[in-house]
Structures are given as structure tokens and as C-alpha cells.
Motif scaffolding. Structure first.
Motif, PDB file in Angstrom:
ATOM      1  N   VAL A  56       6.629   0.853   2.156  1.00 56.44           N
ATOM      2  CA  VAL A  56       5.533  -0.112   2.213  1.00 56.44           C
ATOM      3  C   VAL A  56       5.659  -1.081   3.402  1.00 56.44           C
ATOM      4  N   ILE A  57       6.872  -1.237   3.946  1.00 56.47           N
ATOM      5  CA  ILE A  57       7.067  -2.231   5.020  1.00 56.47           C
ATOM      6  C   ILE A  57       6.281  -1.806   6.269  1.00 56.47           C
ATOM      7  N   ALA A  58       6.488  -0.560   6.679  1.00 58.35           N
ATOM      8  CA  ALA A  58       5.782  -0.063   7.867  1.00 58.35           C
ATOM      9  C   ALA A  58       4.278  -0.073   7.607  1.00 58.35           C
ATOM     10  N   CYS A  59       3.893   0.230   6.377  1.00 60.17           N
ATOM     11  CA  CYS A  59       2.475   0.237   6.028  1.00 60.17           C
ATOM     12  C   CYS A  59       1.880  -1.159   6.203  1.00 60.17           C
ATOM     13  N   ALA A  60       2.596  -2.186   5.726  1.00 57.87           N
ATOM     14  CA  ALA A  60       2.087  -3.564   5.827  1.00 57.87           C
ATOM     15  C   ALA A  60       1.869  -3.929   7.295  1.00 57.87           C
ATOM     16  N   HIS A  61       2.796  -3.541   8.155  1.00 54.11           N
ATOM     17  CA  HIS A  61       2.649  -3.905   9.569  1.00 54.11           C
ATOM     18  C   HIS A  61       1.525  -3.117  10.243  1.00 54.11           C
TER      19      HIS A  61
END
Ligand SMILES: Nc1ncnc2c1ncn2[C@@H]1O[C@H](COP(=O)(O)OP(=O)(O)O)[C@@H](O)[C@H]1O
Ligand SMILES: [Mg+2]
Length: 333
Positions: A30-35
Motif C-alpha cells: 500500500v505504501i507505493a500505491c499511496a505515493h
């Protein structure tokens, strides 16, 4: 009202309270998705803040008053407790935020596979027959007809799904139920294994609209019982499963089957009460009958994940997709 201020909210955990150590791969996706979502919104001219939370959602939101900020909700649970995904949405509702994706109630239903299947069955949506097992002893005396797949009742992203999930005798079933109870600290859902094609159907909007269908290509697996999207297939790039489960989108499917799949997907959306965007996972048996195995409220929006694959096939850029999902939350269109 500052309609241009968007808070991209996601969960970040250093550790998981249960499961296998490798499961953190799914949590951190989810981290890469948020960015990526934040970059798209900035490109479209929005003022964006990206905020991670690990436990206390209310405290995290305190600096962002709901009259000024719209939440792009990417929260997927806390420390590996998927059921908290609903609490995140309920907290947003209680505090009066406008936010993307499904309401807490739909998320609560969809993140418990037994409850989701009850709701689907009540609404007349075909879903494979199942049994919820809270104890390996409940397997005794049960003689299911045909192979089963055994899943943790409340996980997603193929967590707890591997080659041993598909069982063909009571001994294997008992072992797998025991594994899920011990390792994942939750009940096991044993479901009839549907041999046949697998489709992912991405939906969004009000009615909702259906994006081009996607099909998982399992042709590298000769044994039908090995044709599943396991944890390795989803998260371990070096594995045989990952390299050999490409997704074809748009799927090559005859108009009659396409019609059946789309009708079932829409019924599933309504049965769960999805809002904004969702993805329905289906298996189609050898006679061409579609079965819903899962409804994903708020599916992964990463640039390399299924929802964008389908939106791109329909002609949307990543930024256009993200902006549309935001606008559905704000204006309902
Ligand atoms: N009843 C079933 N028959 C055959 N395969 C299944 C069935 N249920 C799940 N699977 C396989 O397991 C994968 C993961 O199951 P799913 O219910 O979608 O859980 P998750 O929430 O982890 O995505 C599916 O993509 C599919 O390949
Ligand atoms: Mg799934």
C-alpha cells in the motif's frame, strides 16, 4: 469549502500480530500505491498530503478538519488485522469526512468471507458452497464431494493461500484447518474448489459501470488443482507462480459468458453495498457457470495492479482513474 485538499490515508505497520513473516509484503504494497495516488492527484492540481497511521486513526486525522479535507482512503487494516479496515471507514464516517471507496458496512461484510458469502447467497448471487470451521475436529465425519479450497476467513491479497490450500481428502483438510487456526488465529473457510477459468471484474461509478474483464492465464499449470492465485503468485516475483500467472485484459470471452459474468458482478456489488470502486473475483466452472469467490471493496489501486489494468484497457490514464475515484466520493459522478 476547500474542495482541492486531499488527504491520502494509508496504513503502515512495522510488524504483524499473526500470520507468516512474508505476509508483510502484502501489507507494505500500500505504501507505493499511496505515493502513486498522491502524485496523480498533484498532477491534476490538487493539494495533497500523504499520511500513514499505525493504530490511532482519530489522532492521525486531528490536524485535518473534515470541512477542508477529502480523504482518499487506502486504509487496509492495522498490523495485519484486516477487520480494522471497516473501523477505519466507520471512523471517517463518524467524523464526517467525505472519503473514497466503500462505506464501513460494505467493508465489514466483504472482509469476512463467510458473512460476504451469506449476503451474496441471500441476494441470489452464485457463490461456491462453503463451511466455516472453528476447530479441526469439525472435519470429522464430513465427506465433501470433490476438492475444496481452504482459506482464512478474514484475510485478503492471497494471504494464507498456497499449494496446500487445495485439499482432496479429510486428512489434508484437517491439517489445513489446524494451520489456519494456529497461524492466522481465525476460523477457516472451506469452499468447493471450482475448476475452470478465473476472472477479475473491476466496477466503478453509480450504476455501476464495468471495466474490461481480466482473466488469469493458468496455462502453465497442467494440474487444474494448481490453478490458483497463491501468495507466491501475487507477491513473490522470483517464484514460478508469479512468473506464470499473467493476466489478460481485456479477456477473450464470448458475448454470452461475458453477459453472464457482468450480470453476476453487478448483483454482487449491490449485495455487498459497494460504493465508488470495487473488484469481484470469479471462477467459471467447466459448464460456464460463474461463481463469485470474493468481492473486494477498495481493491489495490497501484499502477501495476488489476484495477488500473482494467481502467487503462478502457482508455483511462492513471491520473484520470484516480481523479474519477476522488470525484465519485465528492460529487457522486
Ligand atoms: N472456490 C474456489 N475455487 C477455485 N479457486 C479458488 C476458489 N476460491 C479461491 N480460489 C483461488 O484462490 C485465490 C484467492 O482467493 P480469494 O477468495 O480471492 O481470496 P483473497 O482475498 O486472498 O484474494 C483466487 O484468486 C483463486 O485463484
Ligand atoms: Mg481475491
Amino acid at each position: 469549502m476547500g474542495a482541492g485538499k486531499v488527504l491520502v490515508l494509508y496504513n503502515y505497520s512495522q510488524h504483524l500480530v499473526k500470520g507468516e513473516p512474508k505476509d508483510i509484503l502484502a501489507e507494505h504494497g500500500v505504501i507505493a500505491c499511496a505515493h502513486a495516488v498522491a502524485a496523480a492527484l498533484r498532477e491534476a492540481g490538487y493539494t495533497v498530503e500523504v499520511v500513514a497511521f499505525s493504530t490511532d486513526i482519530e489522532a492521525t486525522l486531528a490536524p485535518y478538519p473534515p470541512k477542508e479535507w477529502i480523504v482518499f482512503n487506502l486504509g487496509e487494516g492495522l498490523e495485519g488485522r484486516l477487520f480494522e479496515e471497516a473501523r477505519i471507514a466507520w471512523a471517517l464516517e463518524a467524523m464526517g469526512y467525505r472519503f473514497t471507496g466503500s462505506p464501513g458496512e460494505a467493508i465489514a461484510l466483504s472482509t469476512n468471507k463467510a458473512k460476504a458469502k451469506e449476503a451474496l447467497a441471500r441476494a441470489g448471487v452464485p457463490t461456491p458452497p462453503w463451511k466455516l470451521l472453528r476447530d479441526p475436529a469439525e472435519v470429522d465425519g464430513w465427506r465433501p464431494d470433490g476438492p475444496l479450497i481452504v482459506k482464512p476467513v478474514s484475510e485478503d491479497a492471497s494471504i494464507g493461500i498456497g499449494a496446500s490450500s487445495v485439499v482432496t481428502d479429510p486428512h489434508q483438510l484437517r491439517e489445513r484447518v489446524a494451520y489456519i487456526l494456529n497461524r492466522y488465529r481465525q476460523a477457516a473457510l472451506a469452499e468447493k474448489f471450482i475448476s475452470g477459468r478465473e476472472f477479475n471484474i473491476s466496477l466503478w461509478g453509480n450504476e455501476p459501470e464495468i471495466l474490461p474483464l481480466a482473466e488469469v492465464d493458468f496455462s502453465a499449470f497442467a494440474n487444474p488443482l494448481e490453478r490458483i492465485v497463491s501468495f507466491a503468485a501475487k507477491w513473490e516475483p522470483d517464484s514460478f507462480e508469479y512468473k506464470n500467472t499473467p493476466v489478460i485484459c481485456p479477456a477473450v470471452v464470448d458475448p454470452e459468458l461475458k453477459g453472464r459474468i457482468e450480470e453476476v458482478a453487478k448483483k454482487a456489488w449491490h449485495a455487498i453495498g459497494c460504493r465508488g470502486y470495487a473488484r469481484v473475483d470469479m471462477r467459471v466452472d467447466t459448464e460456464g457457470n460463474p461463481y463469485v469467490v470474493e468481492v473486494n471493496c477498495n481493491p489495490d489501486l497501484s499502477p501495476d495492479a488489476g484495477f488500473y489494468r482494467a481502467a487503462r484497457a478502457a482508455g483511462y490514464t492513471y491520473t484520470e482513474m484516480v481523479v474519477r475515484i476522488l470525484r465519485l466520493a465528492v460529487e457522486g459522478v
